[in-house]
Design an enzyme around this catalytic site. Structure first.
Site, PDB file in Angstrom:
ATOM      1  CB  SER A 275       0.748  -8.938  16.152  1.00  0.00           C
ATOM      2  OG  SER A 275      -0.074  -7.925  16.663  1.00  0.00           O
ATOM      3  CG  ASP A 347      -5.137   0.175  -0.218  1.00  0.00           C
ATOM      4  OD1 ASP A 347      -5.608   0.922   0.664  1.00  0.00           O
ATOM      5  OD2 ASP A 347      -4.859   0.568  -1.359  1.00  0.00           O
ATOM      6  CG  ASP A 350      -8.768   2.585  -1.741  1.00  0.00           C
ATOM      7  OD1 ASP A 350      -7.647   2.508  -1.198  1.00  0.00           O
ATOM      8  OD2 ASP A 350      -9.240   1.697  -2.454  1.00  0.00           O
TER       9      ASP A 350
END
Length: 804
Positions: A275, A347, A350
């Site tokens: 975006s 992040d 995991d």
């Protein structure tokens, strides 16, 4: 009558009757489907909508909905309960099938309505914890009496519409599939919002990076994944000073070495997600007030992922787009403020290698002791077949998957998933706050309630403030934690709490006079916390910043033109080099003509030009020629270098070892690869489009399609002739691109412009199904009809009330 002929005629008639009323595979019962009064013909809209008065159970007071010439509803209610109930009713009226299919997908229930061909997708969805995450979210929503009441009112509105439908009124897709709508439960809103987390925060590089370290070593990872390119231009600029130190958890003494895996992800990340957004301060605009622009890049479909609406009640007057199935406006503006969003590359997914005590998987080793697992039995109904029961094992990290290795490991290897989507969340509190906010303090309070998927929320108000907060729950991590598969037995690898929301990257009223984001790196290296090492390439963000830095006396029309900018930063950086590396003596007459075309190109990915078609194919083939021999020569999944780092390295190190093809006896040079891939590109385009170079126009090669959400043939729009590319501000590429272009000028009277590809209606038989595609294709943004009071002029209206 001959009895044999009579019997034969009767059997044929019986066979026809049975055939017309039986569902054969994916084909609906043709008799019912072709029925002129109740079949698909009943969905054709052949008359102009007229004003009506409708009885809607559950309303407390009267509601009036005014529709403008584009069929956008402007909902005027006398209280918030009725406002959101009416929103549910109106959205369901236009988009019921889309609402249901999105939540069926998020809940892992597609096989229930379509059949066994989608069972594996459902299994992956359940195993990934989508249902678990939605249940956690619903618990958080139910603890907030205000948001819970809004979600329930919205559900009541949806159900009020469903309850008034007869089979003849069902959207055509229900008739094709031979199904009927079901009651809309409030948890479906939670499913929808978790689906956005899957779409926008459902990626990881853990396995690929782990494998790459084992194959190529730490230096390779440091060079291609840790180091930032020289042209990197982070969202929060280096000039931002931070008044806190990061509370960084301790890292392990040595990094865990996991098994090398063939399996990356049972539900891979959807490419093309991105975006743009930006806000310029009044110091840079012609009006003296801020201007905000936003164009979220998502899957392009018919109907659109967005639905345009105005909501008006005491204390709230907001305009913008929302998601079908969710109350409130997600992106938009009100009488004092405007906001927009882009995705954050944090992040928050995991993988942990798990050690079970034995084959029963009832215990796993963690932090020096055996800990109990839990089991969740997922029951998946399958149309035409028996229900499938799937037992998913959960550790404190999350659900467990068995993975396939390429190292000859004895016995199975298991990975557990720690994912932000499993967190309890009440993100509607943020959007509800946005809808009603009046100033920066309200904006700051709203973003504080947000969990996932992490977003770059830009803000502007009529007082002149502009800001950007990188918003969401972001785990505290030691540097590069989670970049590789983690040791599930060691508590050092666990998430150690959350970055305080007030310490998330942010900026307000910067000296340069604008804020912007395009999914690039969130902050410069001086930011105290580690977020991720995998962000979008710098190209779109840098181009936006370059343009804004040079612009003054900016108008909303300038911003609209900028949203259509097709400049390809990567092409400008690498194509002159690739031309120089190409051996002209090895080219024929046509190839020389094409090379000259590339030499004179201005690096804009314009639809009518042929050079963009050559560029993208040539560069991709050149990239593969450098890396594929090493990377595809192993069973393990490896992480390819990002485009921007690759370009920088190959320009500075033209003799690097990876240029040579290890599968051939000769030693390849950069010139050989550039020449070879250029010739292959010209041959490929010639074969596909013919020898006339003018016929290679990018507008055809871009392959821009708007497919129907259920992939029903004939209900989409294919081969739109468009400009843009993944690296351009106008990020159209294939089936992805700007799903809603919006520009808002703040001031005494806030004004907005917007467009998305498609139309308000989800009914392929309606003229409002695809009536804005051409405007979107040519960037003709509509001036948004933002009403302060109930209008005297309108296309038609619905007067809603309850007799109960």
């Amino acid at each position: 009558m001959n009895p044999i002929k009579a019997t034969a005629s009767f059997l044929i008639l019986l066979a026809v009757i049975i055939t017309l009323n039986a569902k054969i595979g994916p084909v609906p019962p043709l008799g019912a489907f072709l029925d002129p009064e109740a079949g698909f013909w009943a969905n054709a809209v052949t008359n102009t909508a007229e004003s009506e008065t409708l009885d809607i159970p559950g309303l407390q007071e009267e509601v009036t909905v005014y529709f403008d010439e584009r069929n956008v509803p402007h909902i005027f209610a006398q209280n918030e309960h009725d406002l959101f109930l009416a929103q549910g009713y109106i959205v369901a009226r236009d988009r019921l099938f889309q609402m249901e299919m999105q939540t069926y997908d998020a809940a892992g229930r597609l096989a229930e309505v379509v059949g066994p061909q989608l069972l594996q997708r459902d299994l992956n969805t359940r195993r990934r914890g989508m249902a678990y995450g939605a249940e956690q979210a619903m618990e958080a929503i139910n603890q907030d009496s205000l948001i819970s009441s809004i979600v329930n009112a919205y559900a009541d509105g949806v159900n009020a519409y469903i309850d008034e439908l007869s089979p003849a009124d069902y959207p055509v897709e229900y008739k094709i599939l031979g199904i009927e709508p079901e009651t809309w439960e409030p948890i479906k809103t939670a499913y929808l919002l978790k689906n956005m987390t899957r779409m926008l925060a459902g990626r990881h590089n853990d396995v690929r990076t782990s494998n790459t370290i084992q194959y190529f070593g730490d230096d390779f990872v440091e060079k291609y994944f840790t180091r930032k390119p020289e042209l990197n231009d982070p969202i929060i600029p280096p000039s931002k000073e931070w008044d806190f130190d990061g509370d960084i958890p301790p890292s392990p003494d040595s990094l865990f070495t996991p098994s090398v895996s063939k399996v990356i992800d049972p539900f891979p990340f959807q490419e093309g997600i991105g975006s743009n957004n930006w806000v310029v301060s009044g110091e840079k605009t012609a009006s003296g007030y801020p201007i905000l622009a936003n164009d979220p890049h998502l899957g392009l479909s018919l109907p659109s992922i967005w639905y345009e609406t105005q909501l008006h009640a005491p204390g709230i007057n907001v305009y913008g787009v929302g998601l079908q199935g969710s109350p409130s406006i997600i992106i938009g503006f009100n009488e004092q403020t405007a906001w927009g969003t882009t995705n954050v590359g944090s992040d928050v997914m995991d993988w942990y290698e798990i050690q079970f005590r034995d084959e029963s998987k009832q215990e796993y080793w963690h932090d020096g002791q055996w800990k109990p697992t839990t089991q969740r039995v997922e029951e998946i109904k399958v149309r035409g077949e028996n229900t499938v029961r799937d037992t998913v094992i959960y550790t404190h990290h999350g659900p467990v998957f068995e993975v396939e290795t390429s190292t000859g490991e004895d016995g199975p290897v298991y990975h557990a998933l720690r994912w932000i989507a499993h967190e309890a969340s009440n993100d509607l509190r943020t959007f509800y706050g946005f809808n009603k906010m009046e100033n920066y303090e309200d904006y700051r309070e709203a973003v504080n309630n947000y969990t996932a998927p992490a977003q770059n929320f830009v803000f502007a108000d009529t007082a002149g403030d502009i800001a950007l907060w990188i918003t969401g729950k972001l785990p505290k991590k030691w540097e590069h934690q989670g970049r590789t598969v983690s040791d599930g037995t060691d508590a050092t690898y666990d998430w150690q709490g959350w970055i305080p929301s007030g310490q998330n990257p942010h900026i307000k009223n910067p000296e340069r006079g604008f804020v912007s984001s395009a999914n690039q790196e969130s902050a410069a290296p001086n930011y105290p916390y580690y977020l991720d090492d995998d962000f979008a390439p710098y190209e779109r963000g840098r181009r936006i910043n370059d343009l804004l830095a040079e612009m003054n006396n900016i108008t909303p029309q300038d911003m609209q033109r900028m949203q259509m900018d097709s400049y390809a930063y990567n092409a400008a950086t690498i194509i002159p080099e690739m031309i120089a590396w190409t051996d002209r003596s090895k080219l024929d007459e046509t190839e020389l003509e094409v090379l000259d075309l590339m030499s004179n190109w201005d690096f804009h990915m314009d639809a009518e030009k042929s050079a963009p078609s050559v560029y993208l194919r040539w560069f991709n083939q050149f990239y593969r020629a450098v890396w594929s021999d090493e990377f595809e020569g192993t069973e393990a999944n490896l992480r390819y270098p990002a485009r921007d780092i690759f370009v920088e390295v190959i320009k500075n190190e033209p003799t690097m070892a990876f240029v040579d093809d290890i599968n051939t006896p000769e030693v390849e040079s950069l010139g050989m690869l550039a020449t070879q891939t250029f010739k292959e590109t010209v041959a490929e385009l010639t074969e596909e489009y013919g020898p006339d170079i003018e016929s290679w126009q990018w507008g055809y090669d871009i392959d821009n399609d708007l497919n129907h959400i259920a992939q029903i043939p004939g209900f989409g729009a294919q081969d739109l002739f468009t400009s843009g590319s993944a690296e351009a501000i106008n990020a159209v590429r294939g089936t992805h691109g700007p799903s809603w272009r919006m520009v808002v000028e703040l001031g005494p009277e806030v004004k907005g412009w917007g467009v998305y590809p498609g139309g308000q209606s989800g009914n392929p038989g309606s003229p409002n199904y695809d009536n804005t595609i051409e405007a979107w294709r040519t960037s003709q943004l509509f001036e948004l009809n933002f009403l302060r009071d109930e209008p005297e002029e309108y296309q038609y209206k619905l007067e809603l009330s309850s007799r109960n």
